[in-house]
Each structure stands twice: as structure tokens, then as C-alpha cells.
Design a protein around this motif. Structure first.
Motif, mmCIF file in Angstrom:
data_model
loop_
_atom_site.group_PDB
_atom_site.id
_atom_site.type_symbol
_atom_site.label_atom_id
_atom_site.label_comp_id
_atom_site.label_asym_id
_atom_site.label_seq_id
_atom_site.Cartn_x
_atom_site.Cartn_y
_atom_site.Cartn_z
ATOM 1 N N TYR A 1 0.825 -1.210 0.000
ATOM 2 C CA TYR A 1 0.000 0.000 0.000
ATOM 3 C C TYR A 1 0.861 1.264 0.000
ATOM 4 N N PHE B 1 1.137 6.564 -6.826
ATOM 5 C CA PHE B 1 -0.073 7.295 -7.203
ATOM 6 C C PHE B 1 0.076 8.782 -6.933
ATOM 7 N N PHE C 1 -3.595 7.940 -12.463
ATOM 8 C CA PHE C 1 -3.715 6.959 -11.387
ATOM 9 C C PHE C 1 -3.967 5.573 -11.959
ATOM 10 N N ALA C 2 -4.890 5.458 -12.913
ATOM 11 C CA ALA C 2 -5.216 4.157 -13.505
ATOM 12 C C ALA C 2 -3.995 3.557 -14.196
ATOM 13 N N ALA D 1 -9.067 -0.390 -13.779
ATOM 14 C CA ALA D 1 -7.611 -0.541 -13.825
ATOM 15 C C ALA D 1 -7.204 -1.911 -13.299
ATOM 16 N N HIS D 2 -7.859 -2.358 -12.236
ATOM 17 C CA HIS D 2 -7.540 -3.657 -11.652
ATOM 18 C C HIS D 2 -7.805 -4.775 -12.656
ATOM 19 N N ALA E 1 -10.774 2.453 -10.260
ATOM 20 C CA ALA E 1 -9.849 1.455 -9.719
ATOM 21 C C ALA E 1 -10.214 0.047 -10.193
ATOM 22 N N PHE F 1 1.478 -6.907 -5.334
ATOM 23 C CA PHE F 1 0.114 -6.775 -5.831
ATOM 24 C C PHE F 1 -0.738 -7.955 -5.360
ATOM 25 N N TYR G 1 -1.587 2.327 -11.615
ATOM 26 C CA TYR G 1 -2.105 1.103 -10.996
ATOM 27 C C TYR G 1 -1.667 -0.112 -11.809
ATOM 28 N N GLN H 1 2.177 1.783 -3.410
ATOM 29 C CA GLN H 1 1.111 2.309 -4.258
ATOM 30 C C GLN H 1 0.901 3.802 -4.009
#
Length: 203
Positions: A72, A79, A96-97, A163-164, A160, A111, A100, A75
Motif C-alpha cells: 500500500y 499514485f 492513477f489508472a 484498472a484492476h 480502480a 500486488f 495502478y 502504491q
């Protein structure tokens, strides 16, 4: 970008047992996933006794929680850098995407631990706090487009989630392999985020 867990050469005495165990666990997660190893295997990989981990970690989940916390924090750092490149919220969410997807590609073990280990955040206060810091960074961006708190959270969640999903598809080889596939997937994530954000902005 280097992993937040410092790498150590193998075959040396471990002056930093905690870091040696974290590194060994990352290697095992890379090979087997976050559920495919034991603390005893981590000890053997680190070259220490099976009793050694208990000097620092109550159990395997405690070790994984420390790695997830590192995930985290990594990240949040990525980000924060991504969104700092623009003052326009749509572009910030697009960046951000993209970031990610790159995190998932460059730090696959972190991840997987962060999202697939099934850790109970109520048990690990530091892990919960690290996750909240990521949200605290990004929610103000979403609120520029969706002033109501619930709407902002929904917008961020949609970006999110997109992107995930793209990151997972990339990991599965659906978009090919190599740096070109990563770049193209980052661009896909950015385009998708822009579409979601602009839809919300026009609502």
C-alpha cells in the motif's frame, strides 16, 4: 522501480532477520501465490531455523500483513507521483489508472499479497491505516468531479476496478507480453478512466 523490501545477496549471515524473511516470503509469493507457502518454508528459503520467524512474526498472516502494508505504501508513493503531473482531475484519475497497471506489472508479488491474501484488516491496524492513506490521497481528486462523498467513492471505485481488471488481464497474458504490452495496457487504463470520469463530470 525497486521493491520497498530491500534485497539481500544470498549466502550471507542475516544481520537483518526481519528483512531476510520478508524477502524470502516475496520470492515464495512470486512462485506460488500468497497462499502457497508456510512460515517453515520461508525460514528455509531465508537460511534460518524454523523457529526464527517467531522472533518477529506471530504467524504467516502477520508476515504477509507487513508485506501488504509495504504494498500500500508503494502504491501511495506511485499514485502521488502520478496525480502530481496534472491539476485536471480527469487526467489525474487517468494517470492513477495507468500507475495502478504499472504497479501490478512491476511488483506482482506485492500486488498479489495486497489484494489476494485475504488478510483481516481489523487485526492489523497498520495495514488498515496504509490502505486508508491511499484512499485519502485519491478521494479529493474524485470529489473535484463528484462533490458528494458517496458519489466520489463510487467514481474512484469504478476507475480502480477498471484498472484492476486490465492489470489482471495483462498479468494473464491476454494483451501479450513485454514492455509494449504494458505500455498499451497503461494507455487502455488511462482511456477507460477518462471515459468514466468524463461521464461522471457530465452527469
Amino acid at each position: 522501480m525497486n521493491s520497498p523490501v530491500k534485497r539481500r545477496p544470498t549466502g550471507q549471515h542475516h544481520g537483518d532477520l526481519r528483512n531476510a524473511l520478508l524477502r524470502a516470503a516475496l520470492e515464495l509469493v512470486t512462485e506460488r501465490g500468497p497462499h502457497g507457502f508456510t512460515l517453515a518454508e520461508t525460514s528455509r528459503r531465508a537460511g534460518v531455523s524454523v523457529a526464527a520467524p517467531y522472533k518477529h512474526f506471530a504467524d504467516r498472516e502477520t508476515l504477509l500483513a507487513e508485506l501488504a502494508t509495504s504494498g500500500y505504501r508503494e502504491q501511495r508513493s506511485r499514485f502521488a507521483e502520478a496525480v502530481s503531473g496534472s491539476d485536471e482531475p480527469v487526467e489525474q484519475l487517468a494517470s492513477f489508472a495507468s500507475a495502478y497497471v504499472r504497479f501490478a506489472a512491476e511488483e506482482p508479488a506485492l500486488f498479489d499479497i495486497t489484494f489476494n491474501a485475504g488478510l483481516d484488516k481489523s487485526r492489523f491496524a497498520e495495514l488498515a491505516s496504509a490502505g486508508e492513506e491511499v484512499a485519502a490521497l485519491l478521494l479529493p481528486v474524485a470529489r473535484e468531479l463528484a462533490p458528494e462523498a458517496d458519489d466520489a467513492f463510487d467514481l474512484l471505485l469504478r476507475v480502480a476496478a477498471a484498472a484492476h481488471g486490465l492489470a489482471v488481464f495483462l498479468r494473464q497474458g491476454l494483451f501479450g507480453v513485454g514492455g509494449g504490452a504494458l505500455t498499451e495496457t497503461e494507455e487502455k487504463a488511462a482511456r477507460t478512466a477518462r471515459a468514466i470520469a468524463r461521464e461522471r463530470a457530465g452527469a
